[in-house]
Design a protein around this motif. Structure first.
Motif, PDB file in Angstrom:
ATOM      1  N   ARG A   1       0.817  -1.214   0.000  1.00  0.00           N
ATOM      2  CA  ARG A   1       0.000   0.000   0.000  1.00  0.00           C
ATOM      3  C   ARG A   1       0.853   1.267   0.000  1.00  0.00           C
ATOM      4  O   ARG A   1       0.557   2.227  -0.713  1.00  0.00           O
ATOM      5  CB  ARG A   1      -0.917  -0.015   1.234  1.00  0.00           C
ATOM      6  N   THR A   2       1.921   1.283   0.777  1.00  0.00           N
ATOM      7  CA  THR A   2       2.761   2.484   0.850  1.00  0.00           C
ATOM      8  C   THR A   2       3.413   2.783  -0.486  1.00  0.00           C
ATOM      9  O   THR A   2       3.432   3.933  -0.954  1.00  0.00           O
ATOM     10  CB  THR A   2       3.840   2.311   1.934  1.00  0.00           C
TER      11      THR A   2
ATOM     12  N   SER B   1       0.608   4.658 -17.131  1.00  0.00           N
ATOM     13  CA  SER B   1       1.992   4.776 -17.589  1.00  0.00           C
ATOM     14  C   SER B   1       2.959   4.692 -16.412  1.00  0.00           C
ATOM     15  O   SER B   1       4.008   4.043 -16.484  1.00  0.00           O
ATOM     16  CB  SER B   1       2.194   6.090 -18.337  1.00  0.00           C
ATOM     17  N   ALA B   2       2.598   5.348 -15.325  1.00  0.00           N
ATOM     18  CA  ALA B   2       3.460   5.324 -14.138  1.00  0.00           C
ATOM     19  C   ALA B   2       3.536   3.928 -13.552  1.00  0.00           C
ATOM     20  O   ALA B   2       4.589   3.483 -13.092  1.00  0.00           O
ATOM     21  CB  ALA B   2       2.941   6.308 -13.096  1.00  0.00           C
ATOM     22  N   MET B   3       2.414   3.196 -13.557  1.00  0.00           N
ATOM     23  CA  MET B   3       2.423   1.840 -13.019  1.00  0.00           C
ATOM     24  C   MET B   3       3.350   0.936 -13.830  1.00  0.00           C
ATOM     25  O   MET B   3       4.035   0.086 -13.274  1.00  0.00           O
ATOM     26  CB  MET B   3       1.003   1.259 -13.023  1.00  0.00           C
ATOM     27  N   ARG B   4       3.377   1.155 -15.154  1.00  0.00           N
ATOM     28  CA  ARG B   4       4.291   0.366 -15.983  1.00  0.00           C
ATOM     29  C   ARG B   4       5.738   0.805 -15.766  1.00  0.00           C
ATOM     30  O   ARG B   4       6.637  -0.023 -15.663  1.00  0.00           O
ATOM     31  CB  ARG B   4       3.911   0.500 -17.460  1.00  0.00           C
ATOM     32  N   PHE B   5       5.963   2.104 -15.717  1.00  0.00           N
ATOM     33  CA  PHE B   5       7.323   2.631 -15.579  1.00  0.00           C
ATOM     34  C   PHE B   5       7.922   2.285 -14.223  1.00  0.00           C
ATOM     35  O   PHE B   5       9.110   1.977 -14.113  1.00  0.00           O
ATOM     36  CB  PHE B   5       7.299   4.157 -15.779  1.00  0.00           C
ATOM     37  N   LEU B   6       7.099   2.311 -13.173  1.00  0.00           N
ATOM     38  CA  LEU B   6       7.579   2.038 -11.811  1.00  0.00           C
ATOM     39  C   LEU B   6       7.274   0.605 -11.370  1.00  0.00           C
ATOM     40  O   LEU B   6       7.337   0.307 -10.178  1.00  0.00           O
ATOM     41  CB  LEU B   6       6.927   3.025 -10.826  1.00  0.00           C
ATOM     42  N   GLY B   7       6.957  -0.268 -12.340  1.00  0.00           N
ATOM     43  CA  GLY B   7       6.562  -1.629 -11.984  1.00  0.00           C
ATOM     44  C   GLY B   7       7.610  -2.381 -11.182  1.00  0.00           C
ATOM     45  O   GLY B   7       7.293  -3.063 -10.197  1.00  0.00           O
ATOM     46  N   SER B   8       8.881  -2.272 -11.583  1.00  0.00           N
ATOM     47  CA  SER B   8       9.940  -2.992 -10.870  1.00  0.00           C
ATOM     48  C   SER B   8      10.063  -2.519  -9.432  1.00  0.00           C
ATOM     49  O   SER B   8      10.320  -3.308  -8.518  1.00  0.00           O
ATOM     50  CB  SER B   8      11.273  -2.822 -11.600  1.00  0.00           C
ATOM     51  N   TRP B   9       9.875  -1.217  -9.208  1.00  0.00           N
ATOM     52  CA  TRP B   9       9.956  -0.692  -7.844  1.00  0.00           C
ATOM     53  C   TRP B   9       8.707  -1.061  -7.045  1.00  0.00           C
ATOM     54  O   TRP B   9       8.800  -1.441  -5.878  1.00  0.00           O
ATOM     55  CB  TRP B   9      10.129   0.822  -7.881  1.00  0.00           C
ATOM     56  N   LEU B  10       7.544  -0.961  -7.681  1.00  0.00           N
ATOM     57  CA  LEU B  10       6.299  -1.294  -6.988  1.00  0.00           C
ATOM     58  C   LEU B  10       6.305  -2.743  -6.483  1.00  0.00           C
ATOM     59  O   LEU B  10       5.868  -3.032  -5.375  1.00  0.00           O
ATOM     60  CB  LEU B  10       5.108  -1.093  -7.934  1.00  0.00           C
TER      61      LEU B  10
ATOM     62  N   ALA C   1       3.760   5.877  -5.521  1.00  0.00           N
ATOM     63  CA  ALA C   1       3.822   5.853  -6.976  1.00  0.00           C
ATOM     64  C   ALA C   1       2.716   6.716  -7.577  1.00  0.00           C
ATOM     65  O   ALA C   1       2.948   7.472  -8.533  1.00  0.00           O
ATOM     66  CB  ALA C   1       3.706   4.406  -7.472  1.00  0.00           C
ATOM     67  N   LYS C   2       1.506   6.630  -7.028  1.00  0.00           N
ATOM     68  CA  LYS C   2       0.406   7.452  -7.538  1.00  0.00           C
ATOM     69  C   LYS C   2       0.671   8.928  -7.298  1.00  0.00           C
ATOM     70  O   LYS C   2       0.378   9.778  -8.152  1.00  0.00           O
ATOM     71  CB  LYS C   2      -0.901   7.026  -6.883  1.00  0.00           C
TER      72      LYS C   2
END
Length: 272
Positions: A26-27, A77-86, A32-33
């Motif tokens: 969740r954090t 787009s952000a979810m895809r770009f930050l996927g590895s970090w998420l 990311a959002k």
């Protein structure tokens, strides 16, 4: 030096059924959002202040534009770009699972004399093999040892065979094993026995589960005999219970447990 395994891509975490990724922490999701939305909100507010439109137009412009950009453009787009970090924690867990030690089942004939098992353990230790379980089966000539060992991922079956042979073992066989191999056999057998007592018709499935084998309800075939080890238990003179295991042969202890379960089902069915 062992090569470093590349981290699996994010899509490797997707569900095999629905194709969705696991829900990120969740954090991390909130951060990311926020990182995705904040620049858009800042740019739109700066534009509205600079243009100075009427109040109602400004509110509608900010509401509609922000909603469209955030929901359909920026956030995906952000979810895809930050996927590895998420999904960093899940990827690290996947890395640890991929780099976990390999498990092997070893069957070897040795002389029944003091120090033989110690010599076997010493030569396996030279290959960084850690013995997890040992079952000793006494034969008419010598001893049959069944071992489950954990090794580094780069140790091969040939290396294990060479080590066991060097320790004085003969007729060495090595098969890949899984974590299920480490489940206590006696506990599994007792659970299967309770299942058969409750319902004797469960006997074939209980034995199949106990042995990790496939129950051949239609009986043995030539094709099945070529696929792996086969075990037949007397049930009906015309239709014995037949089980097939492709990856490894049945051990003497497993065969004995299967026969005892078969006897138990007969006692429950015909108590007299």
């Amino acid at each position: 030096m062992r090569p470093t395994a590349a981290r699996p891509p994010v899509h490797a975490l997707a569900c095999d059924v629905c194709g969705r990724l696991p829900h990120p922490p969740r954090t991390r999701l909130a951060l990311a959002k926020l990182a995705a939305v904040f620049p858009v909100e800042l740019a739109l507010h700066a534009l509205v202040i600079r243009l100075h439109p009427p109040y109602l137009v400004a509110v509608l412009l900010l509401t509609i534009t922000t909603t469209i950009l955030v929901i359909w453009v920026v956030e995906p787009s952000a979810m895809r770009f930050l996927g590895s970090w998420l999904h960093g924690p899940e990827l690290r867990d996947r890395d640890r699972a991929d780099q976990a030690p390999a498990l092997w089942r070893i069957r070897v004939h040795v002389d029944d004399r003091p120090g033989q098992l110690e010599a076997l353990a010493a030569h396996l230790a030279d290959r960084e093999a850690n013995i997890l379980t040992v079952h000793v089966h006494h034969l008419e000539s010598g001893v049959l040892d069944e071992l489950v060992v954990a090794t580094p991922i780069d140790v091969t079956p040939h290396a294990l065979t060479a080590a066991v042979t060097k320790a004085g073992g003969t007729k060495v066989r090595v098969w890949p094993a899984s974590a299920l191999t480490l489940i206590d056999g006696q506990t599994k057998a007792l659970a299967a026995a309770a299942r058969v007592v409750a319902d004797p018709d469960e006997l074939p499935l209980a034995i199949a589960e106990l042995l990790g084998a496939k129950y051949l309800s239609s009986g043995p075939t030539e094709h099945a005999r070529a696929d792996g080890a086969m075990l037949e238990l007397p049930n009906d003179p015309e239709s014995p219970l037949t089980f097939l295991r492709a990856d490894e042969p049945f051990t003497p202890a497993e065969i004995a447990r299967a026969h005892r379960l078969n006897d138990l089902a007969r006692i429950v069915t015909h108590p007299t």
